[in-house]
Structures are given as C-alpha cells and as structure tokens.
Motif scaffolding. Sequence first.
Motif, PDB file in Angstrom:
ATOM      1  N   HIS A  65     105.508   6.373  40.380  1.00  0.00           N
ATOM      2  CA  HIS A  65     106.705   7.207  40.548  1.00  0.00           C
ATOM      3  C   HIS A  65     106.441   8.615  40.034  1.00  0.00           C
ATOM      4  O   HIS A  65     106.710   9.603  40.714  1.00  0.00           O
ATOM      5  CB  HIS A  65     107.879   6.610  39.783  1.00  0.00           C
ATOM      6  N   LEU A  66     105.926   8.691  38.811  1.00  0.00           N
ATOM      7  CA  LEU A  66     105.714  10.024  38.220  1.00  0.00           C
ATOM      8  C   LEU A  66     104.655  10.784  39.002  1.00  0.00           C
ATOM      9  O   LEU A  66     104.782  11.982  39.227  1.00  0.00           O
ATOM     10  CB  LEU A  66     105.285   9.896  36.757  1.00  0.00           C
ATOM     11  N   PHE A  67     103.615  10.073  39.429  1.00  0.00           N
ATOM     12  CA  PHE A  67     102.536  10.745  40.150  1.00  0.00           C
ATOM     13  C   PHE A  67     103.046  11.331  41.459  1.00  0.00           C
ATOM     14  O   PHE A  67     102.802  12.486  41.776  1.00  0.00           O
ATOM     15  CB  PHE A  67     101.399   9.759  40.415  1.00  0.00           C
ATOM     16  N   TRP A  68     103.795  10.535  42.208  1.00  0.00           N
ATOM     17  CA  TRP A  68     104.243  11.026  43.512  1.00  0.00           C
ATOM     18  C   TRP A  68     105.386  12.013  43.398  1.00  0.00           C
ATOM     19  O   TRP A  68     105.661  12.745  44.343  1.00  0.00           O
ATOM     20  CB  TRP A  68     104.607   9.857  44.435  1.00  0.00           C
ATOM     21  N   PHE A  69     106.053  12.034  42.259  1.00  0.00           N
ATOM     22  CA  PHE A  69     107.079  13.067  42.077  1.00  0.00           C
ATOM     23  C   PHE A  69     106.443  14.449  42.178  1.00  0.00           C
ATOM     24  O   PHE A  69     107.068  15.398  42.624  1.00  0.00           O
ATOM     25  CB  PHE A  69     107.765  12.914  40.710  1.00  0.00           C
ATOM     26  N   TYR A  70     105.195  14.560  41.725  1.00  0.00           N
ATOM     27  CA  TYR A  70     104.481  15.807  42.001  1.00  0.00           C
ATOM     28  C   TYR A  70     103.802  15.760  43.351  1.00  0.00           C
ATOM     29  O   TYR A  70     103.909  16.680  44.151  1.00  0.00           O
ATOM     30  CB  TYR A  70     103.421  16.094  40.939  1.00  0.00           C
ATOM     31  N   SER A  71     103.074  14.682  43.589  1.00  0.00           N
ATOM     32  CA  SER A  71     102.095  14.727  44.659  1.00  0.00           C
ATOM     33  C   SER A  71     102.727  14.688  46.027  1.00  0.00           C
ATOM     34  O   SER A  71     102.120  15.128  46.986  1.00  0.00           O
ATOM     35  CB  SER A  71     101.100  13.589  44.507  1.00  0.00           C
ATOM     36  N   HIS A  72     103.945  14.182  46.138  1.00  0.00           N
ATOM     37  CA  HIS A  72     104.552  14.324  47.451  1.00  0.00           C
ATOM     38  C   HIS A  72     104.999  15.760  47.706  1.00  0.00           C
ATOM     39  O   HIS A  72     104.620  16.341  48.720  1.00  0.00           O
ATOM     40  CB  HIS A  72     105.667  13.331  47.732  1.00  0.00           C
ATOM     41  N   PRO A  73     105.767  16.385  46.790  1.00  0.00           N
ATOM     42  CA  PRO A  73     106.078  17.802  47.009  1.00  0.00           C
ATOM     43  C   PRO A  73     104.823  18.657  47.140  1.00  0.00           C
ATOM     44  O   PRO A  73     104.844  19.682  47.821  1.00  0.00           O
ATOM     45  CB  PRO A  73     106.875  18.193  45.767  1.00  0.00           C
ATOM     46  N   ALA A  74     103.722  18.225  46.515  1.00  0.00           N
ATOM     47  CA  ALA A  74     102.478  18.998  46.617  1.00  0.00           C
ATOM     48  C   ALA A  74     102.058  19.158  48.072  1.00  0.00           C
ATOM     49  O   ALA A  74     101.471  20.173  48.450  1.00  0.00           O
ATOM     50  CB  ALA A  74     101.368  18.328  45.822  1.00  0.00           C
ATOM     51  N   VAL A  75     102.383  18.157  48.887  1.00  0.00           N
ATOM     52  CA  VAL A  75     102.085  18.269  50.315  1.00  0.00           C
ATOM     53  C   VAL A  75     102.793  19.498  50.883  1.00  0.00           C
ATOM     54  O   VAL A  75     102.242  20.233  51.701  1.00  0.00           O
ATOM     55  CB  VAL A  75     102.558  16.997  51.039  1.00  0.00           C
ATOM     56  N   TYR A  76     104.016  19.732  50.404  1.00  0.00           N
ATOM     57  CA  TYR A  76     104.760  20.889  50.912  1.00  0.00           C
ATOM     58  C   TYR A  76     104.249  22.176  50.286  1.00  0.00           C
ATOM     59  O   TYR A  76     104.395  23.238  50.888  1.00  0.00           O
ATOM     60  CB  TYR A  76     106.264  20.681  50.702  1.00  0.00           C
ATOM     61  N   ILE A  77     103.663  22.083  49.078  1.00  0.00           N
ATOM     62  CA  ILE A  77     103.009  23.282  48.527  1.00  0.00           C
ATOM     63  C   ILE A  77     101.898  23.714  49.478  1.00  0.00           C
ATOM     64  O   ILE A  77     101.634  24.890  49.668  1.00  0.00           O
ATOM     65  CB  ILE A  77     102.434  23.004  47.122  1.00  0.00           C
ATOM     66  N   MET A  78     101.256  22.729  50.107  1.00  0.00           N
ATOM     67  CA  MET A  78     100.163  23.069  51.007  1.00  0.00           C
ATOM     68  C   MET A  78     100.682  23.523  52.360  1.00  0.00           C
ATOM     69  O   MET A  78     100.139  24.444  52.955  1.00  0.00           O
ATOM     70  CB  MET A  78      99.258  21.853  51.204  1.00  0.00           C
ATOM     71  N   VAL A  79     101.735  22.873  52.849  1.00  0.00           N
ATOM     72  CA  VAL A  79     102.070  23.088  54.252  1.00  0.00           C
ATOM     73  C   VAL A  79     103.163  24.145  54.448  1.00  0.00           C
ATOM     74  O   VAL A  79     103.206  24.797  55.485  1.00  0.00           O
ATOM     75  CB  VAL A  79     102.402  21.748  54.924  1.00  0.00           C
ATOM     76  N   LEU A  80     104.031  24.356  53.446  1.00  0.00           N
ATOM     77  CA  LEU A  80     105.077  25.377  53.628  1.00  0.00           C
ATOM     78  C   LEU A  80     104.495  26.779  53.824  1.00  0.00           C
ATOM     79  O   LEU A  80     104.943  27.519  54.705  1.00  0.00           O
ATOM     80  CB  LEU A  80     106.060  25.359  52.456  1.00  0.00           C
ATOM     81  N   PRO A  81     103.477  27.193  53.021  1.00  0.00           N
ATOM     82  CA  PRO A  81     102.891  28.507  53.290  1.00  0.00           C
ATOM     83  C   PRO A  81     102.338  28.580  54.704  1.00  0.00           C
ATOM     84  O   PRO A  81     102.423  29.634  55.349  1.00  0.00           O
ATOM     85  CB  PRO A  81     101.771  28.614  52.268  1.00  0.00           C
ATOM     86  N   ALA A  82     101.820  27.457  55.198  1.00  0.00           N
ATOM     87  CA  ALA A  82     101.305  27.447  56.570  1.00  0.00           C
ATOM     88  C   ALA A  82     102.438  27.729  57.547  1.00  0.00           C
ATOM     89  O   ALA A  82     102.290  28.521  58.479  1.00  0.00           O
ATOM     90  CB  ALA A  82     100.659  26.097  56.870  1.00  0.00           C
ATOM     91  N   PHE A  83     103.599  27.100  57.317  1.00  0.00           N
ATOM     92  CA  PHE A  83     104.757  27.366  58.178  1.00  0.00           C
ATOM     93  C   PHE A  83     105.114  28.849  58.133  1.00  0.00           C
ATOM     94  O   PHE A  83     105.452  29.451  59.150  1.00  0.00           O
ATOM     95  CB  PHE A  83     105.967  26.537  57.722  1.00  0.00           C
ATOM     96  N   GLY A  84     105.044  29.427  56.920  1.00  0.00           N
ATOM     97  CA  GLY A  84     105.379  30.837  56.769  1.00  0.00           C
ATOM     98  C   GLY A  84     104.435  31.729  57.552  1.00  0.00           C
ATOM     99  O   GLY A  84     104.872  32.619  58.291  1.00  0.00           O
TER     100      GLY A  84
END
Lengths: 142, 558, 349, 221
Positions: B261-280
């Motif tokens: 739980h704790l790991f994915w609380f970061y690591s799932h949003p981390a996917v968006y850290i990678m992909v949101l700038p790409a969207f931008g």
Amino acid sequence: MSIANESLKEEREMREERHTGPAKYVMVWAALLVFTVVTVVTGRMHLPEWGLILALTIATVKGTLVALYFMHLADHKGANRLVFVTSIAFVALLMAFSLFDLGTRFRPALPSGSTPPTWPVEIEQSGRYGGKLMAPKPTMEQ
Amino acid sequence: MSPSPSSIAAEPGAVPAPDSHHEHHPSYLIDGTTVKSWLLSLDHKRIGLMYLFWVLLFFLVGGIYALVVRLELLTPGPTIIDAMTYNRAFTMHGVVMIFLFMIPAIPGVFGNFMLPLMLGAKDVAFPRLNLASLYILLTGAIIAIWGMINGGMDTGWTFYTPYSTQTTTTVAPILFGAFIIGFSSIATGINFIVTTHTMRAPGITWFKMPLFVWAMYATSCIQVLATPVLGLVLLLVVGENLFNFGIFDPSRGGDPVLFQHLFWFYSHPAVYIMVLPAFGVMSEVVSAFSRKNIFGYRAIAFSSLGIAFVGFFAWGHHMFVSGQSTFDAGVFAVLTMLVGVFTAIKVFNWVGTVYKGAVDFKTPFAYFCGFLYFTVFGGMTGVAFGTASLDVPWHDTYFVVAHFHFIMVGATIMAFMAALHYWFPKMFGKMYHEGWGLVSAALIILGFNATFIPQFLLGNMGMPRRYYEYPERFQNLNVASTAGASLLAFGFVIAAVYLTYALIYGRRASANPWRSRGYEWLTESPPPTHNFVGPQPTYDEEPHFYVEPKKAEVPDAV
Amino acid sequence: MNELLNDILFLPERASTFADRVDTLHYFVVGVTMVASLAVGTAALFFFFRYRRRKPAQTTEYVVPSVKTEFLFVSLPLIFFLTWFAIGYRDFVFYTTPPKDAMDVYVMGKQWMWKFSYPEGPNGVNVLHVPANRPVRLLLTSRDVIHSFFVPSFRIKMDALPGRYTQTWFEATKPGTYQILCTEYCGLSHSKMLGEVVVLSAEDWDNWVKEQRQGKLPNRQDALADLSLVPHSARMAEQGQALAANQGCFKCHTVNGEPHIGPTFLGMYGRLETMQTGQKILVDEAFITQSMMDPGAYILAGFPNVMPTYQGKLTGPQSAAIVEYIKSLRTPDIRTGASRGPVYEPLSQ
Amino acid sequence: MQSNPTADAVGAPPPPKLAMHFASLEVQHHAARLGMWLFLATEILLFAGLFTLYAGYRFLFPEAWAAGSRSLDLTMGTINTIVLITSSFTAAMAVHYAKEAKNKMVVLMFVLTLAMAGAFLVIKGFEYSHKLHVGALPGFRYHYDAIQLPGAPLFFTVYWLSTGLHAFHVIVGMCVLAWITTKAAKNQFSYHNYTAVELGSMYWHLVDLVWIFLFPMLYLV
C-alpha cells in the motif's frame, strides 16, 4: 497583474498582524497547555470506546491552534492554506484506503496472531466461509 | 531594447529584427565559458542542459541493461548470463530508467528550461535550490551506481518485502540512493509550484498559461505529495535489511501487503510524474504544428489536475491478487476508470486541435503521431487492467510489461524526443536535419511496436515477468521482441548521430523557426542569460493563438 | 468463433469456469478498444491530410468545443469504462468468493516449489491433483517470501503470503494437465518454480484418492521435487537432525522447549544465555560448536556439567550440520519467532 | 520598496536584498513562504507513512497496543509535550520581535527555544535508555518480559521509528534555529526582513505539531 496582487495581498495581511501584539500568542500558549492537561486526564481514564477519538480530537484542536496562530495560517491565505489542507487530506486518504483493506480482508489473510476488532461494514465474503484463524501457540520458555 | 514580446506576437511568425543591443546580451550558451560557470551556474537554462547530459547518460545505461535482458531472453534456457546476473540486470534496468531517467527527464530538462520562459520570468523562484536538486540527483545516482558495481540488487524495482529484506544482494546502498534522488524530485516540484504561483509575467493569468506549464504544475503537485511517502518506505526497507526492525516482517506480525500500500501510494502517482509532462509537451507540439488554438484548453488543463488527484487513489489496482480485500479492490477499480476518462478527454482534444488546423508534418509531429498511438493503446489496456477480473490473469505477466512500456515509456519517450526536436533550435540555436529526424522517428516508433506488441501476446499466453528461463512455447514471440529492441536501439543511435552533428555543424536557427505562438518563442534563440532584456514584459494574448484578429470575434463552437 | 479469437489473441486454452467469464470480457474490451482506436486513428489521419499546411504563415479559425462536445468526450468513455468495471467487478467478486461446497486444498509456496496438502489426505509437491467439475478452494501460504500461484489455463492467480492464508478457487472444466507458474519474483530460481495441475475425471479422481490412501504410490510426487532447488541450509538442517538422533543428542536435549538434562534446542540459537559464572553469552554458531567440542568450558546456569565431548566424533561438516539444525529450531515465541504460519481450522464439513 | 523607512537609527538592520529574478520584495517573501509551506507538506506526508503503519498495526493488534502504550512513561511524555509547546511559543514570539526589529529579544527567544529543545532531547534520552535497559527494542532484538503479546514488538518498532524520526527533526530544527540566532545576534532582522526567522520558526512549529499528534497516539490511547 493578478500575481502581484496575490503577493501584495498576503503581504498586507501579514503586516496587520503586527498591531495585535504578543497577547494572542500567550493566549494560544495557555490554551495549548490546558488542552494538554485535559488530554492527559482523559487519557488516564482509559475510556473504552471514545478514548482514541477524544484524544485525536483534542490533538486536532491543538494542531489547528498551532497552525493558525503560531504558523500564521490565519494570515497566510490562498495557496498557503491550500497546500496545508491538501497535505492533511492526503494523509487522511492514505490512512483510510489502507485501513479499508485491513478491515475488510479475508480474515485469514491478516497476520497470524492479530485480533482486529470487527469492522462496522459486514463483508459477505468473510462471513460466508467461516473458519477461524489461530496463532501458533506462544511457548513461554525460561 | 530587445524586441518586446507583444510586438512579436502581433505579427505571426515574424523573425525579430536584428537589434543594435544584441552584443550586450549574449546568449546563455556563451555567457561565461569556464567549466565553473557551467557547473555552478544558477541559470535555469544551463541547469536544464546539465540535466539533459546526465539524463541521456542514464538513459544509455538503462538501455544497455534493457538490451542485456532482451538478449538473455532470446532462448528459453541460459543464453549469455547466469540467473543472478539476469535478476540484477532487470532490476537495475527498472531502477535506472525510472528513478534516473523517466522521473527527472522532462521536468528536469524541459521543465527547467521552458517553464520560466513560458511564464516570462527571469529564472525559477529558487535558483540555488534548482542547482542543488541536480547535484542531489547526482549524489543519489553515485550512491546507487556504487551499489550496482558492488553487487547490484535482485529484487525488481518494486522492492517487495519480505524478499527485499531477506536477499543478500546489496539492497541498502541502491535504495538509499533512490531515497536521496527523492529529495531532488521534491526540490524540483517545490520550485516549479512556487515559480508558477509567483513568477508569472503580468498578463499571464492562470488560464493563459501554456498547457505545458499546467502539466508541470500537476506533476509537481504529485512530486511534492507522493515522494516523501516513498522516502519513508525506502528508509524502512533499508533499515529492515540492515537492522531488522521487523516492521514488515511477517513472522512478527508485520504485513507485507501494508508495504505494498505504502509503496504504490508513491509508485502509482509516479507513473503520472512520468507521463503528465509528456502530455504537456504534446499539447504544445500539436498546437504549434497544426497552427491552431488548443481545442478545449480548459478541459486539458483540468484533466491534468484531475489525473494528478485521482491518480493518487487508484494505487490498489496493482494489488488485486495480493490478498487485498475485495471491497478495497472495487473502490480502487472505479477510481482507475476515472483516470482513463481524464486521459480520453485529452486524446479527443488533441485530435480536435488538428481539426481545421494547418498540419506541418515535421519530426516533432511525427512523434506526436506515435505518442497518440501509444497513449490510446497503453491507456486502453490500462483501463482493461482496472476492470479487476481481467487483471487476474494478466497481473505480473508480460502483458503488464508491455502495457506500462506503452503508456509510461512509449508516451514519455515520444514526448521527450518531440520536445528535444521542437525546442532544439531554442535551446542551442541550431537546426537539425529534418529528413534524418523523420527516419529515426519512424524507426523508433516501429521498433517500439516490434518490441512490445509481442510482449502483449506473451502476456496473454501467460508468460510471467522477471523470468530468466521460460517454457519453449514462449520463444517465438521473445525472439520477435528482441529483434524489435535492436531496431529501437538503432533508431536511437541515428538520432544521437544527427543531433550531435546538428549541435556542431547545424544551420543557425532563427528566433522562431516553427512560427509558433508559444511564449517561449518570443525571446531569441538561444535566449540571453536572463531570458529577456529590459523590464518584465506583458502578455496580452493566449499562447497557441493562431487566429487572424478579425476572425477572432466569433468563436466557432463544435 | 471463440477459438479463432483465442488464436488471434494467443490466449491459452480455457479450462475453468472463471476462464470463460474472463475471456468474454476480454473479447468485449479488445473489440471496443480496436473500434475506438480505429475511429480516433482514422479521424486523426484524415485531419492530418485534409488540414495539411498550404502556406507557411497560415492562420486558422478559432475553434473551441461546445458544451455538448465536451459532454460527449466525457460521457462516452465513462459509459464504456463503467460498464467494463461493472462486468469485471462482478466477475472479480465471483472469483474471490469460493462456493461453500468447495473442496479445500492447502498450498504452500517455498523457494522454489509448491507443496499441496489435502485435509486428511495425501500431500504432493509441485503436482496438484483435482477432480474436474468440482469447485476447489486453495488456501495459500508461503514459508519464506511472497509467491504467486498462477494457472494460465484457469486464468487464476493469487499471491501466497508468508504467515497468513489467502484464498482462491477454480472449477476445472476438462481433464488434462495444466501448468502452474510463479508470478511474484521470489529469488534466484523464480522461473524454475513450476508445477502442474492434473485434472482428473470423476472416476479417475476416486481411484487416485484410493491409491493414495493405500500408499500404492509412495513418494511419487515427492520424487518430482528437484532437491537441488532446496536451499543449502535447509538440506544441512535435515542432515543435522539425522546426525543429532544418531549421536544421541536427544537423550538429554529436547526440541519441544522443555528443559531436560540439558537445555532444549528449541529457540536456543540467538538467545542470550546466563552462565553459572553469571556471564551472559549469546548463543551463536561459535558457541554451539564449542559446546559440542568442549562442553565444560561454559556451563549454563541451572544445568549439570555432564555432557561428553564430541571432539573427534564429529567431522567439521557434521558439526556444522548440527548447528544448522539447531538454528532451524527457532521457537514460535514472538520474541525470536520464525515464520511458522497460522493454523487454519475450517468450520464447515 | 528597496528603501527601509525604519532604518534611521545607527546600527539599524540592513534592508533586505532583492534577488534579481523577482519582480518585487513582496513576491520574494511570498515565494519563500509558499516554498516553506510546500516543504512542510512534504514533511507531513513523510510522517503520514508512519502514521499509517501505526493505524494499521493498532487495528490488527489492539491488545499489544494498549499494553505497549501503558508501559510508556506518561509523566515524561507529558513534561516533554509541555516543554515542546512552550518552545513553540517562544519561537512564535521570536517572529513577533523580529517584526519589531528587536533583534536582542529574537536572540533571547531562540536561545530559550533551543534550551527547551535540548531539554526535550535529554528527557527523550532518559526514556530511550529505560527502553534499552528493559529490552523494549524493535524487531528481533525485542526481549521485554513484561509484554509478551503478538504484535508487541511492532508497537515498539513504531514507537522507536516515529519518536526517532521526530527526534531527528528536532535536531535539524535546532541547527536551523541556531543558525538564525547568529544572524539575529548580528542585528539583521527588521520590519522588512524577517523571512528567515519566520520560516525557521514555522519549521519548529511543525516539529511541535507532529509531537502534538504523536503524544496521544503513543502515550495515551
């Protein structure tokens, strides 16, 4: 233009605080001490049901006082407040989602030896397959 | 006086007239040529370039690990390395690519370079913190690489307990390195949020910010809110590994699922850290190359924030078969669908932007096509994973590998390459060769498909990930995947060659070679040290505004 | 039709009731994905061509979506995604809720093998025998790290967690042999942690059970276990146990926690023991070895100095094996407890 | 905004420096404050992980948690709470005096804060040494005879980790405040320039805030 206004507004609010003097801090400090005594007294009573909630409520009140007056959140408006409130909200959500899981899991999938209280929401699945989980007996040596 | 931004904006695509004061404001590239003036530079543009150098280096390292892994999987049995080396190789591939390439890549390079330019600011809010964040990243990287050289780690990049606390490989230095890299990510996030709040030039209101700024803002929010939790988790695993705290130790009542739980609380949003700038990046590129205002500007801006917010509460879809409760799985599954909806809104609006536009099919636009494709398929498979029951057979198979390489890597690499080509003239003042650009883009997109489409099928067949040896029925598709990977690598080599060539011998670029209306193109190429000369400029128009003034009166609603 | 789709998608054969449900949704999702992406892709390609640039400084019309368009953009994916969720979650609940009449099998994963045990019945290693057309519930646990039990043909997968039980179930629809794979990375030989499910028809199942009860096939399945995969220390501990029995250690030392003539072996390793001299010594490999070779050197408080020396009676590897054996005897006590796993008692049946 | 209207007396505090990339001093202050709030948000989420572990394990092992909580020294905990709250009060007063350019009072307030922080650590040290003595240690080192319940080692693991992480923050906070004190001793703060005092004190309040929650969680319930 809007940005300069945002900064100016905050600056003005910060300045106003100067005229209120140290009396406010003394009052907050006194209130914090009173709450500390209250929470210790109620904590020692070991209230069965509401002990935790009461203690956390008092802690929240104390925390709010510190944040609002010592940390000047009462004066820092706008984004500063948003940041603080968001961080608290995310803490709450992290805890809530994790606890939902522990509370509604297939009972034997919880650590052996654990004795969780029954969850207010009855989940069909855990009741349906009965069975009980026993911890390996602790042998007291020596 | 240098040309004021609003005067350029009045005349679309105009090249700024040569100016008598030019020589007094040298470009940031030649303003100080000593090594020290680069290494200790507080200029966001130089820091961005240093990020570019390191990030590409780490990409090379991660890429080599990837090729080793793919070569090993060429045959069902041992091929070139033993099992332990293989396990370390795929772990290091994940750790290097995620923590040292994907997460810092677009924010570190293009965020740093473009954000202040797009906001009409002279620099980010905290230039020293900005420089520090680069060196924190390098410190973490050095510690992690030291750990890799002294043994490496074999847990997979997810570090699941209790395996990660029991393995005898060198977990501690690598996780500690990742922990330090987290600080770099946090520092960048804080810097960008404050910059966006306080440094906007007069006239740039929230809804006149370029969409890349919105995406970076949403990314930074995730970095600030999620990274500390990962930091704590990494520290706990290091502590557990070295000192046996027992916090996740099942024999003492600890719960490995709580770790997840704790790991994915970061690591799932981390996917968006990678992909949101790409969207931008892609929002900028599609608008610039179809010379059209963004279709549904607010929809794209808000969906970035929506992804950042909802993305936090979808983490449990990584844990459908981990022993998590059925109830929690349902909650997480529904929230996962919302992420899919937000992404779909973006995709529709990008396609809508091209509608009635004027498409110029240059290299960045070629990458946009690839990006659109990877986002649609990667996103749709992501939604399929979110349906809970389909996740059961796919979980931890090659289908997952292919899915996240499509959405997270495919989309991000496309955006990274598109950004590199789109902003290359702005950053270096040189033009690259368009023909080679298109060739390498085609090779990279084809290679990517050839690598990962077989992996989708392998996942359907049921081949689990992180397998050193595999039953023979999986071999054909693995060979196809490895062949694709070499094509992909070849595409990158071509890009490296012609870009390096352009850097040295490239034709000199004008201030705005794409005739883009993005704010960053209002200054010279490459920009002077403090981005623009004179007092803070004012901005009257939206970015992405390609309309003839007389037609602007009647918005055409579709 | 389904067979054709299966071949196109490279799906393995379907052999359980859950597999049918999963695949139906799979076809639906893949179908919609393909149609939708084809629509988006065609529209995009058409726009790229139709609206290509005609002159360098071309201006364009200002086009913004109407509220209706935006609403369509939101609602269309939302409807599909929520439909998929509804179907998928219904199947997921089906999958996480075993029927009450299911047969129980206990599954233990350990590095790197699967052990199966039937209540009141035989055990098996790496081969699971089940009857066809009967729901079978698996209660999974692990002895070391997380493993994941995956049968592609049944489309089922569930993690086996150390120290607790997770459950999954399936109803195999046709007799045959199906591969089991481990899908949670569990160390060096993760990819060798294979097994198989043998689904037997009703009469074959009855015969098999009878044979097992009569012991006609002794150790058939254990023979399948690849001993080279058992961790080195575990094999040593087994040797150590045999040695300790041969050497007569158990005449004075118990392994159940009760002190006898000598201290119990259970939980001895890693404990801080008080000597007669009052000195406190941590029981480690060196201490155990020394106590075997020179028992008189340190005497635990409360025990007589009666132990003979084993100097010369035990070779180096032998004494090391006994040390490994004693190390394996950790108490279930929470202080030093090794993972022994919970005890699950089914109420029904 | 660069000129300082109160800078008339001899030895008056210097006017604040405006970094070249900011539009004005207000913006600079605003940026610094917002940055600090964001940093504090990351600190809150850092502790969130431990709070989640606390909540999860408390839910699973209520008896061990009750027993563990009662075994802690409530008197020392209460004294520590009062000490930390008071130190937070003096830190707040330091900001007040900094705004009035009374740098000597700033120094005094921060020295008091530092003294109380030291006292907090000393008391914590006594508690720790007691725990070490009886063997209430995290993980497999746990050998505390009084509490032999499933989950008891976990309580002490959470106790050590959360108080340890908090104590680390106290030490960092002390370093920050000491550094600001030296600046105050050089008479640097004034009506226009007290950002450093304000931010340092905000950090200290956060340390206090975390303790306000840790105290009832560990000692009372």
